[in-house]
Write a protein that holds these residues in place. Sequence first.
Motif, PDB file in Angstrom:
ATOM      1  N   UNK A 107      -3.779   6.658 -10.143  1.00  0.00           N
ATOM      2  CA  UNK A 107      -4.543   5.236 -10.019  1.00  0.00           C
ATOM      3  C   UNK A 107      -3.547   4.536  -9.206  1.00  0.00           C
ATOM      4  N   UNK A 108      -4.397   3.107  -8.940  1.00  0.00           N
ATOM      5  CA  UNK A 108      -3.524   2.138  -8.108  1.00  0.00           C
ATOM      6  C   UNK A 108      -2.178   1.697  -8.596  1.00  0.00           C
ATOM      7  N   UNK A 109      -2.059   1.488 -10.125  1.00  0.00           N
ATOM      8  CA  UNK A 109      -1.009   0.824 -10.486  1.00  0.00           C
ATOM      9  C   UNK A 109       0.626   1.856 -10.092  1.00  0.00           C
ATOM     10  N   UNK A 110       0.179   3.183  -9.951  1.00  0.00           N
ATOM     11  CA  UNK A 110       1.226   4.051  -9.552  1.00  0.00           C
ATOM     12  C   UNK A 110       1.764   3.819  -8.245  1.00  0.00           C
ATOM     13  N   UNK A 111       1.148   3.022  -7.410  1.00  0.00           N
ATOM     14  CA  UNK A 111       1.655   2.840  -5.787  1.00  0.00           C
ATOM     15  C   UNK A 111       2.913   2.179  -6.081  1.00  0.00           C
ATOM     16  N   UNK A 112       3.617   2.493  -4.995  1.00  0.00           N
ATOM     17  CA  UNK A 112       4.995   1.824  -4.869  1.00  0.00           C
ATOM     18  C   UNK A 112       5.033   1.224  -3.358  1.00  0.00           C
ATOM     19  N   UNK A 113       6.015   0.303  -3.240  1.00  0.00           N
ATOM     20  CA  UNK A 113       6.123  -0.278  -1.725  1.00  0.00           C
ATOM     21  C   UNK A 113       6.611   0.783  -0.802  1.00  0.00           C
ATOM     22  N   UNK A 114       6.174   0.509   0.372  1.00  0.00           N
ATOM     23  CA  UNK A 114       6.566   1.259   1.449  1.00  0.00           C
ATOM     24  C   UNK A 114       7.344   0.650   2.522  1.00  0.00           C
ATOM     25  N   UNK A 115       8.607   1.035   2.952  1.00  0.00           N
ATOM     26  CA  UNK A 115       9.171   0.333   3.769  1.00  0.00           C
ATOM     27  C   UNK A 115       9.515   1.164   5.283  1.00  0.00           C
ATOM     28  N   UNK A 134      13.187  -9.103   9.080  1.00  0.00           N
ATOM     29  CA  UNK A 134      12.201  -8.340   8.029  1.00  0.00           C
ATOM     30  C   UNK A 134      10.816  -8.975   7.932  1.00  0.00           C
ATOM     31  N   UNK A 135       9.959  -8.216   7.879  1.00  0.00           N
ATOM     32  CA  UNK A 135       8.470  -8.514   7.749  1.00  0.00           C
ATOM     33  C   UNK A 135       7.731  -8.097   6.519  1.00  0.00           C
ATOM     34  N   UNK A 136       7.153  -9.203   5.557  1.00  0.00           N
ATOM     35  CA  UNK A 136       6.434  -8.876   4.533  1.00  0.00           C
ATOM     36  C   UNK A 136       5.088  -9.749   4.469  1.00  0.00           C
ATOM     37  N   UNK A 137       4.135  -9.051   3.783  1.00  0.00           N
ATOM     38  CA  UNK A 137       2.880 -10.004   3.734  1.00  0.00           C
ATOM     39  C   UNK A 137       3.062 -11.448   2.947  1.00  0.00           C
ATOM     40  N   UNK A 138       2.546 -12.294   3.485  1.00  0.00           N
ATOM     41  CA  UNK A 138       2.990 -13.608   3.121  1.00  0.00           C
ATOM     42  C   UNK A 138       1.600 -14.475   3.203  1.00  0.00           C
ATOM     43  N   UNK A 141      -0.150 -20.442   4.735  1.00  0.00           N
ATOM     44  CA  UNK A 141       0.456 -21.968   4.669  1.00  0.00           C
ATOM     45  C   UNK A 141       1.543 -22.182   3.786  1.00  0.00           C
ATOM     46  N   UNK A 142       1.706 -21.534   2.777  1.00  0.00           N
ATOM     47  CA  UNK A 142       2.704 -21.793   1.588  1.00  0.00           C
ATOM     48  C   UNK A 142       3.892 -20.573   1.819  1.00  0.00           C
ATOM     49  N   UNK A 143       3.713 -19.639   2.728  1.00  0.00           N
ATOM     50  CA  UNK A 143       4.623 -18.591   2.909  1.00  0.00           C
ATOM     51  C   UNK A 143       4.856 -17.693   1.496  1.00  0.00           C
ATOM     52  N   UNK A 144       4.053 -17.665   0.598  1.00  0.00           N
ATOM     53  CA  UNK A 144       4.364 -17.209  -0.521  1.00  0.00           C
ATOM     54  C   UNK A 144       4.247 -15.509  -0.368  1.00  0.00           C
ATOM     55  N   UNK A 145       5.285 -14.911  -0.940  1.00  0.00           N
ATOM     56  CA  UNK A 145       5.011 -13.346  -0.781  1.00  0.00           C
ATOM     57  C   UNK A 145       3.809 -12.965  -1.563  1.00  0.00           C
ATOM     58  N   UNK A 146       3.223 -11.966  -0.980  1.00  0.00           N
ATOM     59  CA  UNK A 146       1.956 -11.268  -1.568  1.00  0.00           C
ATOM     60  C   UNK A 146       2.556 -10.556  -2.948  1.00  0.00           C
ATOM     61  N   UNK A 147       1.779 -10.854  -3.845  1.00  0.00           N
ATOM     62  CA  UNK A 147       2.393 -10.415  -5.289  1.00  0.00           C
ATOM     63  C   UNK A 147       2.933  -8.991  -5.654  1.00  0.00           C
TER      64      UNK A 147
END
Length: 329
Positions: A107-115, A134-138, A141-147
Amino acid sequence: MKFINPKTDYAFKKIFGSDQSQDILISFLNAIVYQGETFITSLEIIDPYAPGRISGLKTTYFDVKALLNNGENVLIEMQALNVPAFGKRILYNTAEMYANQLKLREVYPELRAAIGVAVTDFIMFNEHSKVISQFTLKEDELLLNYQHSPLKLVFVELPKFNKTLEELTNVTDKWLYFLRKAPDLDVVPASMSIVPEIEKAFTIADRVNLSLEEIDDLEKREQFERERVGAIELGKAQGRTEGLTQGRTEGRTEGRIEGIQIGEQIGEQRGQINLIKRQLQRRLGELNQEIEDRLSMLSSEQLSALGEAIFDLSSLADLSNWLETNCPN
């Protein structure tokens, strides 16, 4: 002492992706991705590179892949030549690695980040002088990191690193200096040998410790890369000339500029095709018309992939299998 060039994919895999390289890769990733912090404590190198000849066909673009102690996946690629859509390639491979984590009934909760880590011997971002980006999803406007921060892309642009040996201040600097300067050194600098993992990397990179077969492979690949650069530059030059001529017939400055740009792209691809054909003929013998026709239809990305796989092929049957797997009609 004479050290192999870690900026070639063959040497990079041997230094960072071999069975004995876990501690080297941990130190390198902590330095490059986590600014020298001890974030990674252990990892597993996936499909590690075995010294000597590579068995099987290469079906992926990246050079080293590892599973970190926190469950995250990382792939690393050393890219010496600026090929079309390289940035998209890194993003695609990283996203594919992320998406392929789940097995049946997981299931999806088992997904881990990929670099995805791309070390380039060319400049990708002219907008700034940072060596490591370094680039991540943000949020826009607020430049908040995706959860859940599913993807991170890290680019290391070696031409931007110009520190001298005396100016190295931390382990990140020392790894960057190793990548840029190892082939030019006769001894391991004392200031770098105090980092055990870097000293070990120099030991692996010492040509004295390579077998004759490994040296032969290395020299062939280095020669191929030199010919590849020359063929692409020649193709670009010819394409520019053809494109300028075409643009002039339109009688507009925009037409000339567009013609030159299109001509460069066509010429670069033509240069790659001609070089690939020559290398395949040297290694496998005469190519039949069907294979030549298929090679002429490959995209720049597919040609780059085949260029990396050439030394893994030992027969025309291997070549046909590679084309069927990687470049289906």
